[in-house]
Design an enzyme around this catalytic site. Structure first.
Site, PDB file in Angstrom:
ATOM      1  N   TRP A  89      10.425  31.126 -36.077  1.00  0.00           N
ATOM      2  CA  TRP A  89      10.359  32.426 -35.408  1.00  0.00           C
ATOM      3  C   TRP A  89      11.172  32.471 -34.128  1.00  0.00           C
ATOM      4  CZ3 TRP A  89       6.483  36.754 -35.303  1.00  0.00           C
ATOM      5  CH2 TRP A  89       6.073  37.095 -36.597  1.00  0.00           C
TER       6      TRP A  89
ATOM      7  N   TYR B 167      14.260  27.195 -40.621  1.00  0.00           N
ATOM      8  CA  TYR B 167      13.282  28.281 -40.535  1.00  0.00           C
ATOM      9  C   TYR B 167      12.523  28.262 -39.217  1.00  0.00           C
ATOM     10  CZ  TYR B 167       9.413  31.338 -41.502  1.00  0.00           C
ATOM     11  OH  TYR B 167       8.519  32.368 -41.434  1.00  0.00           O
TER      12      TYR B 167
HETATM   13  P1  PGD Z   1       6.780  28.457 -34.226  1.00  0.00           P
HETATM   14  O1  PGD Z   1       5.655  27.789 -33.536  1.00  0.00           O
HETATM   15  O2  PGD Z   1       6.945  29.927 -33.984  1.00  0.00           O
HETATM   16  O3  PGD Z   1       6.522  28.192 -35.763  1.00  0.00           O
HETATM   17  O4  PGD Z   1       6.439  28.421 -38.204  1.00  0.00           O
HETATM   18  P2  PGD Z   1       7.495  28.385 -37.006  1.00  0.00           P
HETATM   19  O5  PGD Z   1       8.338  27.178 -37.164  1.00  0.00           O
HETATM   20  O6  PGD Z   1       8.193  29.707 -36.901  1.00  0.00           O
HETATM   21  O7  PGD Z   1       8.123  27.667 -33.931  1.00  0.00           O
HETATM   22  C1  PGD Z   1       9.199  28.195 -33.272  1.00  0.00           C
HETATM   23  C2  PGD Z   1       9.824  27.093 -32.438  1.00  0.00           C
HETATM   24  O8  PGD Z   1      11.030  27.583 -31.891  1.00  0.00           O
HETATM   25  C3  PGD Z   1       8.962  26.661 -31.262  1.00  0.00           C
HETATM   26  O9  PGD Z   1       8.810  25.270 -31.266  1.00  0.00           O
HETATM   27  C4  PGD Z   1       9.732  27.141 -30.031  1.00  0.00           C
HETATM   28  O10 PGD Z   1       9.607  26.284 -28.910  1.00  0.00           O
HETATM   29  C5  PGD Z   1      11.153  27.179 -30.538  1.00  0.00           C
HETATM   30  N1  PGD Z   1      11.984  28.186 -29.857  1.00  0.00           N
HETATM   31  C6  PGD Z   1      11.601  29.396 -29.430  1.00  0.00           C
HETATM   32  N2  PGD Z   1      12.644  30.049 -28.900  1.00  0.00           N
HETATM   33  C7  PGD Z   1      13.716  29.234 -28.980  1.00  0.00           C
HETATM   34  C8  PGD Z   1      15.096  29.382 -28.615  1.00  0.00           C
HETATM   35  O11 PGD Z   1      15.551  30.398 -28.109  1.00  0.00           O
HETATM   36  N3  PGD Z   1      15.917  28.325 -28.871  1.00  0.00           N
HETATM   37  C9  PGD Z   1      15.457  27.183 -29.443  1.00  0.00           C
HETATM   38  N4  PGD Z   1      16.341  26.221 -29.672  1.00  0.00           N
HETATM   39  N5  PGD Z   1      14.161  27.031 -29.811  1.00  0.00           N
HETATM   40  C10 PGD Z   1      13.302  28.046 -29.594  1.00  0.00           C
HETATM   41  C11 PGD Z   1       5.580  29.497 -38.403  1.00  0.00           C
HETATM   42  C12 PGD Z   1       5.135  29.503 -39.886  1.00  0.00           C
HETATM   43  O12 PGD Z   1       4.060  28.577 -40.072  1.00  0.00           O
HETATM   44  C13 PGD Z   1       4.715  30.835 -40.322  1.00  0.00           C
HETATM   45  S1  PGD Z   1       5.690  32.192 -39.892  1.00  0.00           S
HETATM   46  C14 PGD Z   1       3.668  31.023 -41.143  1.00  0.00           C
HETATM   47  S2  PGD Z   1       3.116  32.587 -41.519  1.00  0.00           S
HETATM   48  C15 PGD Z   1       2.978  29.913 -41.807  1.00  0.00           C
HETATM   49  N6  PGD Z   1       1.571  30.015 -41.658  1.00  0.00           N
HETATM   50  C16 PGD Z   1       0.796  29.004 -42.068  1.00  0.00           C
HETATM   51  C17 PGD Z   1      -0.559  29.163 -42.517  1.00  0.00           C
HETATM   52  O13 PGD Z   1      -1.108  30.262 -42.555  1.00  0.00           O
HETATM   53  N7  PGD Z   1      -1.230  28.056 -42.879  1.00  0.00           N
HETATM   54  C18 PGD Z   1      -0.680  26.845 -42.873  1.00  0.00           C
HETATM   55  N8  PGD Z   1      -1.412  25.797 -43.241  1.00  0.00           N
HETATM   56  N9  PGD Z   1       0.599  26.662 -42.448  1.00  0.00           N
HETATM   57  C19 PGD Z   1       1.352  27.693 -42.057  1.00  0.00           C
HETATM   58  N10 PGD Z   1       2.651  27.484 -41.635  1.00  0.00           N
HETATM   59  C20 PGD Z   1       3.591  28.570 -41.427  1.00  0.00           C
END
Ligand code: PGD
Length: 787
Positions: free
Chosen positions: A121, A119
């Protein structure tokens, strides 16, 4: 790129153009975006940041002992190796676990022991979208993988709405109706502009602020129901109600009771369009359980005066009212209930068929929700066929790793967790997004091997065995587009790959070749050939509509291309016109105020107030007095580019800030800028205090996204020194129905930190990277057995 060479690009938080000036990347927001996000300013620092991964890394324990469960995962140092060696090692391990051409034939599928739910983004861009890439790769080499369903953003809400309203994606909200017709907008959870700033796949226009301003200018009134003042834009005509967190259902029930008692319920609407109201009415009036859900009953739970609840019900009944609920409300225990109850309230008001009235879900929670759908198909990378018929609800990852073979429930069914030997992750950061991170750490000790692709050294990379350094989106070309955004963006390469980073596609291609599966993975195409191929259906559809349809090369060199939007009435409009001819996609075809499936899952069969374990009215407040709101950050998207300018400007000495109310601060002798410790039974985290009137007493807010850096500190136990709240949050699902992420609300204690203060861990120091020891033995891939 020359100095004057302006190129377009896209991120989840906005479209922009860029050029290099004086050695830095200068970003200019898209000219047609009325309200660009300040998060764009995080991008320039990313290209050359020392947290970028420069070479493939192998965890020392894995290198020396081979694969197998290992408690040192997360503690070990990493050894830098050359690409060929890392790819050979990874391919050998994938082959040992069953990958190869045989998996493409019918028969047992090795992917049944591979977790590829992965999972996250990731980044904008239709081809390099790494979730699509990883799924395509695992299908090609393993015949499939154990996947995940739903999202951390919306699981409880999506699951309940699918049962009682039909797929929420079929009933999108409409900013236009709100601008033009709504008289009263009641926003449970507010309409936080910081959440509206991002949309998966990119957003070229941030329209919430201008829409709300247009509605206000027409006389629309707003009610924001949230403990945080800044969950709603600063506009005139906003009534702000701050009930105790997690009590919105009780507030809505108090309103519903008043509608019932004052004869304001639209029974014609209920009879024609809904099913099962009589069960709910028996609960509301107390006929079923002896408790009438009066405004006074609700007031006790919500800590709001009963008169305010009555007043809100009166206002709702006397105006054209739109009730919207933010995603944040359902990221909590029994998160299904506020969503279902808000829908029920809108049905009781009976105004739903009128334009601008009714119910919506997630209006500002995702940037593009509320915009009209597109009228042309977007480029898609096919993912192939997954022959493993096994998925987990996404937020049950720790349980999956810790409890192979054990039963769990989901949507009224009992299922069993798979036995996972390989975790392959790309484009997500589980050690940011998951709850109870110490439990997740335990889970990550269990597989034989963990492989991660990342651009930067996030906390999750520390729990991997093999790390492949991936390019940033800015270092490759792609097509940016999202299903409700009116512009398709030629994502032009802004800089060459940093260090030895490679595109995810290139990494998967190399592995697929070593596993004799290159052709099924690549279909013989380079990245550019894929982009050209994927662009065709959009171009064809534009041409068929007589619209400008540049060829691929023109498109990639040009400006963002405006796409046509659909104007056909939405499904809800057609349902209201003729519910028999256009039923909803629910078991009865109607709005379900009673659901047999929900009733069979152990929850009440109608919306109800269910007391959560961790709320300010509960027993546990004797131990932990504060409600932690762990919401989305305003300076970055989740944990991405946490080292960027906007994100860093909101920290103190590299540490995340937590807001608390002045009365609480005064009582505990906490000054603005002091470091505080937040803790509970699961762990502790350190954050810098920010004292603010924007939240009520006994509520503390610490956003998600600081990079997880646990330290075993004397007197504090396992403590994140960077301020990640997910060491504190509970890993219990929203309910046995949805198993959704319930990380938003948690009870904690707080105190000023008076002991010697450990420094925050800088982003570039998350991994310990060392040179190879002289004459190190050639790495083996013989399993080291159960540890
Ligand atoms: P991001 O920081 O977007 O978080 O969780 P998610 O894991 O989606 O992580 C994306 C990662 O992908 C980053 O580390 C980035 O460097 C890497 N990345 C980006 N582009 C690329 C690429 O092209 N290739 C590769 N290999 N890597 C890439 C988000 C999730 O957290 C979400 S959506 C929600 S809504 C939740 N919200 C909460 C919340 O409200 N409260 C708590 N306590 N916890 C939550 N967690 C959840």
């Amino acid at each position: 790129m020359t100095t004057d060479d302006i190129r377009y690009h896209s991120s989840h938080w906005g479209t922009f153009s860029a050029r290099h000036r004086n050695g830095t990347l200068e970003i200019t927001p898209f000219a047609k975006d009325p309200d660009p996000s300040p998060v764009l300013d995080n991008i320039p620092a990313a290209l050359n940041h020392p947290a970028r991964l420069s070479k493939p890394l192998i965890r020392r324990g894995w290198l020396e002992n081979g694969p197998g469960p290992d408690r040192r995962r997360g503690e070990d140092d990493f050894v830098e190796v050359e690409w060929d060696e890392a790819l050979d090692l990874a391919a050998k391990e994938l082959r040992r676990l069953g990958a190869g051409p045989d998996q493409r034939r019918d028969g047992p599928v090795a992917g049944a022991h591979v977790f590829g739910g992965s999972y996250g983004w990731a980044s904008a861009g239709r081809f390099h979208h790494v979730q699509s890439q990883i799924h395509r790769f695992l299908n090609a080499v393993f015949g499939g993988y154990v996947g995940s369903v739903d999202s951390y953003s919306s699981a409880a809400g999506a699951v309940i709405l699918e049962l009682v309203w039909g797929n929420p994606l079929n009933h999108p909200p409409s900013w236009r109706e709100i601008a033009e017709d709504t008289e009263l907008l009641i926003a449970f959870g507010g309409l936080a502009l910081r959440n509206h700033s991002s949309s998966p796949g990119g957003t070229s226009q941030h329209v919430a602020r201008s829409t709300l301003e247009a509605a206000a200018a027409r006389g629309c009134q707003f009610v924001s129901v949230s403990p945080l003042r800044d969950d709603f834009a600063d506009l005139p005509e906003v009534t702000r109600l701050a009930p105790r967190p997690a009590t919105d259902v009780a507030l809505m029930l108090g309103m519903a009771w008043h509608l019932h008692a004052s004869g304001r319920v639209d029974h014609d609407y209920l009879a024609r369009y809904t099913r099962g109201y009589e069960h709910f009415e028996a609960y509301l009036t107390g006929k079923a359980d002896g408790i009438a859900k009066t405004p006074e009953w609700a007031a006790e739970i919500c800590d709001l005066p009963a008169g305010q609840i009555v007043d809100l019900a009166e206002r709702a009944a006397s105006k054209r009212t739109h009730i919207t609920v933010a995603y944040s409300l359902q990221r909590s225990r029994y998160g299904e209930e506020p969503i279902w109850m808000a829908l029920t309230l809108a049905a009781m008001l009976g105004q739903y068929p009128s334009r601008g009235a009714g119910f919506s879900y997630g209006l500002a929670s995702i940037g593009n929700l509320g915009k009209p759908p597109l009228d042309v198909p977007l480029p898609v990378l096919p993912q192939g066929r997954n022959r493993v018929d096994d998925v987990i609800p996404v937020a049950r990852i720790a349980e999956l790793l810790l409890n192979p073979g054990e039963p769990y429930t989901y949507k009224g069914e009992t299922r069993h967790y798979a036995d996972i030997r390989l975790v392959y992750w790309a484009g997500g950061n589980p050690f940011h997004h998951h709850q109870d991170l110490e439990k997740l750490r335990e889970g990550f000790t269990r597989p034989d091997t963990v492989i991660i692709h990342e651009s930067v050294s996030t906390a999750s990379t520390r729990y991997a065995d093999i790390i492949f350094p991936a390019t940033l989106s800015a270092e490759r070309e792609d097509i940016g587009a999202s299903s409700r955004d009116p512009f398709m963006v030629p994502m032009q390469q802004l800089a060459p790959p940093r260090h030895e980073a490679r595109d995810d596609y290139a990494i998967f291609t190399e592995l697929a070749a070593r596993l004799d599966c290159k052709e099924p993975f690549t279909e013989g195409r380079t990245s550019r050939e894929w982009l050209r191929h994927m662009y065709k259906p959009t171009r064809r559809a534009l041409g068929q509509r007589g619209l400008p349809a540049p060829d691929f090369d023109e498109f990639m060199l040009g400006e963002p291309l405006e796409l046509p939007v659909a104007s056909a009435p939405g499904h809800m409009t057609r349902f209201h016109e003729d519910p028999d001819a256009n039923p909803l996609d629910t078991p009865s075809g109607k709005l379900e105020i009673w659901s047999d499936i929900v009733a069979s899952s152990g929850l009440p069969g109608h919306p109800a107030w269910i007391e959560p374990e961790e709320w300010l009215g509960g027993e546990l407040t004797r131990i932990h007095r504060f409600q932690l709101v762990a919401n989305q950050p305003r300076g970055r998207l989740h944990s991405q580019l946490d080292f960027g300018a906007t994100s860093m400007s909101l920290k103190q000495d590299g540490r995340e800030c937590a807001r608390l109310n002045p009365q609480d601060a005064a009582r505990m002798g906490i000054q603005d800028g002091d470091v505080i410790r937040l803790w509970n039974q699961r762990g502790a985290t350190l954050a810098a205090a920010r004292i603010s009137d924007d939240l009520p007493p006994c509520v503390v807010q610490l956003s998600t996204g600081a990079w997880y850096a646990p330290r075993d500190l004397q007197g504090s136990g396992m403590t994140c020194v960077n301020g990640n709240p997910n060491i504190l949050t509970s890993d219990i699902g929203a309910s046995g129905l949805s198993q959704g992420c319930a990380g938003q609300l948690t009870l904690v204690s707080i105190a000023r930190w008076d002991a010697p203060l450990p420094d925050a861990v800088p982003h570039e120091a998350m991994l310990q990277i060392s040179r190879r020891r002289p004459r190190e033995a050639a790495p083996g891939v013989t399993p080291s057995g159960d540890a």
